[in-house]
Motif scaffolding. Structure first.
Motif, PDB file in Angstrom:
ATOM      1  N   PRO A 294       1.402   7.849   5.230  1.00 58.34           N
ATOM      2  CA  PRO A 294       0.524   8.534   4.266  1.00 58.34           C
ATOM      3  C   PRO A 294       1.153   9.787   3.655  1.00 58.34           C
ATOM      4  O   PRO A 294       0.861  10.136   2.513  1.00 58.34           O
TER       5      PRO A 294
ATOM      6  N   THR B 274      -7.652   7.495   4.533  1.00 58.47           N
ATOM      7  CA  THR B 274      -7.442   8.180   3.261  1.00 58.47           C
ATOM      8  C   THR B 274      -8.627   7.914   2.345  1.00 58.47           C
ATOM      9  O   THR B 274      -8.917   6.761   2.015  1.00 58.47           O
TER      10      THR B 274
ATOM     11  N   HIS C 293      -6.474  12.857   3.240  1.00 58.01           N
ATOM     12  CA  HIS C 293      -6.019  12.205   4.461  1.00 58.01           C
ATOM     13  C   HIS C 293      -6.777  12.807   5.648  1.00 58.01           C
ATOM     14  O   HIS C 293      -6.408  13.863   6.172  1.00 58.01           O
TER      15      HIS C 293
ATOM     16  N   ARG D 120       3.416   9.296   0.410  1.00 57.00           N
ATOM     17  CA  ARG D 120       2.824   8.811  -0.840  1.00 57.00           C
ATOM     18  C   ARG D 120       3.048   9.853  -1.936  1.00 57.00           C
ATOM     19  O   ARG D 120       3.104  11.058  -1.668  1.00 57.00           O
TER      20      ARG D 120
END
Length: 593
Positions: A399, A471, A521, A402
């Motif tokens: 995550p 997320t 997140h 990203r």
């Protein structure tokens, strides 16, 4: 063509000549010292073991951990001897890294356990997707060795503890080797080729990964709109680099400073607090700071930096500037703390609104660390958030890789009065089940602070460390979600035209985050707990009037400005508050058209 037997015979002759030369040299220098005889015998046994390894047809290349010929080797004399042997003409020589007298053993090769020779077991290669960052590597080879395909763990000698990883970031160097084995090639040449085909990979330091710069914490005075700010008026004794920790940034007036010690006891890291000190409130505020630093926990003086701010029409009569005046001794630590006398507060007497967002921005902008947690002083974090989150950043879980902007919300909870704060998620979930804990503002504004996938979060089995659980986005059902999150200095600030009394003080920032397509997140095994006491909805006609004025200000002034500056994104402004929604006005009116 040389047969395998003839090759071994010639190697044996070379080794015997080398041993005799070695023995004769030491006799000349040491005058027949008996210790030399033992050393030569040990050298012969270990060299013989190498020849035996080759004769038995082992396919793994043997490599020695040796020092340079000039320095010798106390524990491995036979390795120094091997290093001094001249290679056969036409064979490549080993390349030694400049500035280092020690060669690193070849990854994945085998050394016998006999005598002084150790066995080196191959380390597992870390997949490129799991590495801290993709770093290009080039081959450092004397005969055209290829580049390393992926990072590998650094070699650690057996029976020795590996160094402990520090919170501060350092450059980690890992060495890998590609060994080339060709039929008919001499053993010495194979070792040279193996050592020559090494490639060095450097993992980027955390500071470089974050792209952050250290900030000063010097004391200064500046004007911020209609407010004067005394930045770093009382600084913490410890200063933090940008990549070293997370700063808890918060705001208050002196009547809320009783929350500082329980907050600090669980946070155990840097705190930046902006205190509203209009008029005569400056005096009890400074007295409260002195009381906390001298009579309270030593962590206050170690970690907490205090900033003061007040309106231009409410400047205190005097402001001390010298350190000895600011840190004047407290007359009596056994006396009640200054914040207990809240009835005489200047802010209350003058009926001043509390400029909550000015304090939020002052505290956040003054933090010296890259990561910040802007929060309220009555919200206490779960223990271990700093270490767990910084480990998450170092791991660079998927995550975090990203491309979209991101923040890391922490779920928030309330506790029944006189309940003990939960030590971890396991205790918290147990309290949720027995009703002694609820989600934050559940009885006031349930949509405002419940994180997406909360039921799954609560039912998930606790795991060690901090990780990203889910997320989410600030859209749909969560349009009016007011998350409290770990972010950075790059995130949008809070609109300073909004007050605490008028409510909706974080709504405009939330709208901006949505338009900028921020990802939220949500962290697992990290949460915030409000000071014990369940909040209930109470009618306050005076505050309702202020809320109506704030709603009009947002709708007619602030929102049009944000649309011009940031644009419009579908799903960020079209949804209506749900029935019974009380985040804004306690009505079903649309917050944003």
């Amino acid at each position: 063509m040389l047969t395998r037997r003839n090759w071994l015979l010639r190697l044996s002759v070379v080794l015997n000549v080398a041993v005799l030369f070695y023995f004769g040299s030491y006799l000349t220098i040491g005058n027949g010292n008996s210790e030399i005889l033992e050393e030569v015998q040990m050298s012969g046994r270990n060299l013989a073991s190498v020849a035996e390894a080759s004769q038995n047809g082992e396919k793994e290349t043997a490599a020695y951990y040796y020092q340079s010929a000039s320095g010798g080797s106390v524990n491995y004399p036979e390795l120094s001897l091997l290093a001094s042997i001249q290679p056969i003409a036409g064979q490549p020589q080993p390349q030694q890294q400049q500035g280092s007298s020690v060669q690193t053993p070849v990854q994945g090769t085998t050394l016998r356990e006999d005598g002084h020779v150790m066995r080196i077991k191959p380390k597992s290669v870390v997949p490129a997707a799991e590495s801290l960052d993709a770093v290009d590597t080039s081959a450092a080879s004397g005969n055209g060795g290829s580049a390393v395909a992926g990072p590998a763990e650094s070699w650690t000698p057996e029976k020795k503890d590996a160094p402990t990883q520090q919170q501060t970031s350092t450059t980690t160097t890992t060495t890998t080797t590609s060994a080339t084995t060709t039929a008919g090639t001499s053993f010495v040449a194979q070792v040279a080729m193996a050592l020559g085909n090494s490639a060095v990979q450097q993992v980027r330091p955390l500071r470089e990964l974050l792209g952050c710069q250290d900030k000063s914490n010097h004391r200064r005075i500046a004007q911020r709109g209609d407010y004067w700010v005394l930045y770093n008026y009382v600084s913490a004794r410890r200063w933090f680099r940008c990549d070293e920790s997370i700063t808890y940034t918060t705001h208050a007036d002196f009547t809320f400073l009783d929350n500082l010690e329980p907050l600090l006891d669980r946070w155990r890291g840097p705190i930046s607090v902006a205190l509203y000190t209009p008029g005569n409130d400056f005096v009890p505020t400074l007295a409260s700071i002195r009381y906390l630093r001298q009579c309270g926990s030593p962590l206050v003086a170690e970690y907490v930096t205090f900033h003061m701010y007040f309106g231009s029409g409410h400047v205190p009569k005097s402001v001390p500037h010298a350190d000895h005046d600011i840190d004047a001794l407290v007359a009596n630590c056994s006396a009640p703390p200054p914040w207990t006398n809240a009835t005489a507060a200047y802010k209350t007497q003058k009926k001043l609104l509390y400029p909550v967002n000015v304090g939020r921005n002052v505290a956040r902008e003054s933090a010296t660390t890259h990561y910040v947690l802007p929060s309220d002083i009555e919200l206490y974090p779960s223990p271990g958030v700093i270490d767990g989150f910084m480990d998450l950043v170092r791991r660079q879980d998927p995550p975090l890789r990203r491309p979209k902007p991101m923040v890391f919300p922490l779920p928030i909870f309330e506790l029944a009065s006189h309940m003990k704060l939960p030590a971890d998620k396991k205790e918290l979930v147990s309290m949720l089940k027995n009703g002694s804990a609820i989600t934050f503002h559940k009885k006031v504004c349930p949509d405002c602070h419940t994180v997406p996938k909360f039921k799954e979060w609560a039912s998930a089995k606790p795991k060690p460390g901090v990780s990203v659980f889910h997320t989410g986005k600030r859209t749909g059902y969560h349009l009016h979600w007011e998350p409290i999150f770990i972010g950075t200095h790059n995130d949008p600030l809070y609109d300073e035209r909004l007050s605490w009394e008028g409510k909706m003080d974080k709504m405009t920032q939330g709208y901006t985050l949505c338009v900028l397509d921020y990802e939220f997140h949500i962290l697992d095994n990290a949460f915030l707990t409000h000071k014990p006491g369940i909040k209930t909805l109470k009618k306050d006609p005076a505050r309702q009037v202020l809320a109506s004025k704030t709603y009009s200000l947002i709708k007619k002034v602030i929102l049009p400005e944000l649309k011009v500056l940031y644009g419009v994104k579908k799903g960020c402004a079209d949804a209506r508050p749900r029935r019974g929604h009380s985040c804004a006005l306690g009505t079903t009116d649309r917050l944003i058209d």
